[in-house]
Design a protein around this motif. Structure first.
Motif, PDB file in Angstrom:
ATOM      1  N   SER A  78     -11.858  -6.860  -3.182  1.00  0.00           N
ATOM      2  CA  SER A  78     -10.933  -5.731  -3.053  1.00  0.00           C
ATOM      3  C   SER A  78      -9.488  -6.163  -2.814  1.00  0.00           C
ATOM      4  O   SER A  78      -8.659  -5.357  -2.468  1.00  0.00           O
ATOM      5  CB  SER A  78     -11.411  -4.796  -1.955  1.00  0.00           C
ATOM      6  N   HIS A  79      -9.190  -7.457  -3.014  1.00  0.00           N
ATOM      7  CA  HIS A  79      -7.785  -7.873  -2.941  1.00  0.00           C
ATOM      8  C   HIS A  79      -7.212  -8.152  -4.327  1.00  0.00           C
ATOM      9  O   HIS A  79      -6.051  -8.511  -4.448  1.00  0.00           O
ATOM     10  CB  HIS A  79      -7.648  -9.115  -2.049  1.00  0.00           C
ATOM     11  N   HIS A  80      -8.032  -7.968  -5.382  1.00  0.00           N
ATOM     12  CA  HIS A  80      -7.578  -8.321  -6.729  1.00  0.00           C
ATOM     13  C   HIS A  80      -6.799  -7.178  -7.367  1.00  0.00           C
ATOM     14  O   HIS A  80      -7.244  -6.563  -8.333  1.00  0.00           O
ATOM     15  CB  HIS A  80      -8.767  -8.692  -7.608  1.00  0.00           C
TER      16      HIS A  80
ATOM     17  N   ASN B 113       0.810  -1.227   0.000  1.00  0.00           N
ATOM     18  CA  ASN B 113       0.000   0.000   0.000  1.00  0.00           C
ATOM     19  C   ASN B 113       0.841   1.274   0.000  1.00  0.00           C
ATOM     20  O   ASN B 113       0.500   2.243  -0.681  1.00  0.00           O
ATOM     21  CB  ASN B 113      -0.934   0.037   1.217  1.00  0.00           C
TER      22      ASN B 113
ATOM     23  N   ASN C  65      -7.284  -3.174   2.322  1.00  0.00           N
ATOM     24  CA  ASN C  65      -7.182  -3.948   1.081  1.00  0.00           C
ATOM     25  C   ASN C  65      -6.685  -3.060  -0.048  1.00  0.00           C
ATOM     26  O   ASN C  65      -7.185  -1.947  -0.246  1.00  0.00           O
ATOM     27  CB  ASN C  65      -8.549  -4.528   0.704  1.00  0.00           C
ATOM     28  N   PRO C  66      -5.698  -3.561  -0.784  1.00  0.00           N
ATOM     29  CA  PRO C  66      -5.040  -2.703  -1.783  1.00  0.00           C
ATOM     30  C   PRO C  66      -5.986  -2.066  -2.799  1.00  0.00           C
ATOM     31  O   PRO C  66      -5.801  -0.899  -3.147  1.00  0.00           O
ATOM     32  CB  PRO C  66      -4.055  -3.665  -2.456  1.00  0.00           C
TER      33      PRO C  66
END
Ligand code: AMP
Ligand code: MG
Length: 401
Positions: free
Chosen positions: A367-369, A203, A300-301
């Motif tokens: 939201s981690h993709h 991040n 989450n990125p």
């Protein structure tokens, strides 16, 4: 739940411009002028030659042609940079280079191509009308005129003009200084080995890049564990030199939520933790730490970068007076069916084909993709009340360029 628009207003209200500052030209590039620039010299500064050739009196070579050339003795050599400027006496020529001052008495320049290039005597094969190949003082910029205005962005050409006018500094709205803090005891800096249960910290490099891309500057990118003392120490060290603090992680509903824990779950230190009706990026927060604005993003990125796009980037650019605070919005035809959760504004990663006017969703909504975000070129902006969009529908996208 707070709407996206409401949280955008809250964040925008926190982020304000720094006072105008006078900086070197290299540091001014990309920023917005906070002064009108008045020319202290003319451009060109003096009458000068537009060609390599010979300064002459036009009437003395008016009859010159290849068949009946005119010969003149070459009395002086005037390279660019010569500061004593000899007068051109009748019946002679001065060899002169591009940018060199036109001698008094000369009324035209004959390009070297129209001569034999002689250094003692020159043979001139063509006439040159009066004024030909002379760049006149002030024909570009007249001394005393205003050439640049407050609010104009400093482009490479603006830097060039300012320098040509003798300015080595410009007064601009400075870049905002942003502190980026990552939180999470599982995080390891890229480049070090991973132990079981650990992940690479992505991040803060990502946010730092986004901050710079938005035109602001990065103070530091510390990553801290989920211990409040560590988080507090980093704030103590850097917050005073920052115009904005952005954190990621530690604001959801679990235990060990270091950002929430640091500011008290009741928001008693000037940081409000809210739920925003969007996907991804629901848990958000904002406020002030010892006077410095803070925006707390989820961990989450994909949520991080989407939240930055939606809330922080436009506010940063607007505060710095930069153009295109908002990403361009475009209408495009959806190539497939998409679903969206009720009651939440969804920002789906997409691939926009601007020529065809079509857009496809790219990757799953989770939201981690990060992988899909990295190769997407737009965000589909799907309204809160929409739950299903059939293929062929017109949708709005944010063009990430
Ligand atoms: P949190 O909101 O702290 O619970 O984080 C949500 C998710 O994002 C977890 O899977 C974290 O491991 C992940 N995450 C949080 N911060 C970072 C980071 N700086 N880099 C990569 N992943 C992160
Ligand atoms: Mg965490």
């Amino acid at each position: 739940m707070r709407s996206v628009e409401e949280h955008q207003r809250v964040v925008a209200g926190l982020i304000t411009a720094r006072p105008a500052a006078t900086v070197g030209l290299a540091d001014a590039e990309g920023l917005v002028l906070a002064e009108d620039v008045v020319a202290e010299v003319s451009l060109p500064v003096f009458d000068n030659s537009a060609m390599d050739g010979y300064a002459v009196r036009a009437d003395e070579i008016a009859s010159a042609s290849a068949d009946r050339p005119v010969k003149l003795p070459v009395a002086e050599d005037i390279p660019a940079g010569r500061t004593d400027i000899p007068t051109l006496e009748p019946g002679s020529a001065h060899r002169i280079m591009t940018g060199a001052p036109i001698p008094a008495g000369a009324t035209a320049v004959v390009p070297v191509e129209a001569t034999d290039g002689g250094t003692d005597v020159v043979t001139i094969n063509d006439a040159s009308a009066e004024g030909r190949h002379i760049r006149r003082a002030g024909e570009d910029v007249a001394k005393g005129s205003t050439v640049l205005r407050t609010g104009q962005q400093v482009s490479p050409a603006v830097v060039g003009l300012a320098a040509a006018l003798g300015r080595h500094e410009l007064t601009v709205i400075p870049r905002l200084r942003v502190l980026v803090i990552s939180t999470g005891s599982e995080l390891v800096s890229p480049g070090s080995p991973l132990r079981p249960g650990q992940i690479y910290e992505s991040n803060s490099p990502m946010l730092a890049a986004a901050v710079r891309d938005a035109g602001a500057t990065v103070v530091a990118t510390p990553a801290v564990s989920d211990e409040v003392a560590q988080f507090a120490a980093v704030l103590d060290r850097y917050a005073g030199d920052s115009d904005l603090i952005i954190t990621s992680g530690g604001v959801s509903a679990g235990a060990y939520e270091v950002v929430k824990d640091a500011f008290g779950r009741a928001g008693d230190q000037g940081v409000d933790f809210v739920k925003v009706a969007m996907q991804p990026g629901m848990p958000q927060g904002s406020g002030r730490v010892a006077g410095t604005p803070i925006v707390t993003l989820p961990g989450n990125p994909v949520s991080v970068l989407v939240s930055f796009e939606v809330f922080v980037r436009p506010a940063l650019r607007r505060a710095m007076g930069l153009p295109d605070a908002e990403r361009p919005r475009r209408a495009a035809v959806l190539t497939e069916k998409l679903t969206s959760p009720p009651g939440k504004r969804q920002f789906r990663r997409g691939v926009l084909d601007a020529d065809a006017g079509t857009v496809s969703g790219y990757g799953p909504p989770g939201s981690h993709h990060l992988r899909y975000l990295a190769s997407a070129n737009c965000l589909l902006d799907i309204a809160e009340d929409v739950t299903e969009i059939p293929p062929g529908s017109q949708v709005e996208v944010w063009d990430l360029g």
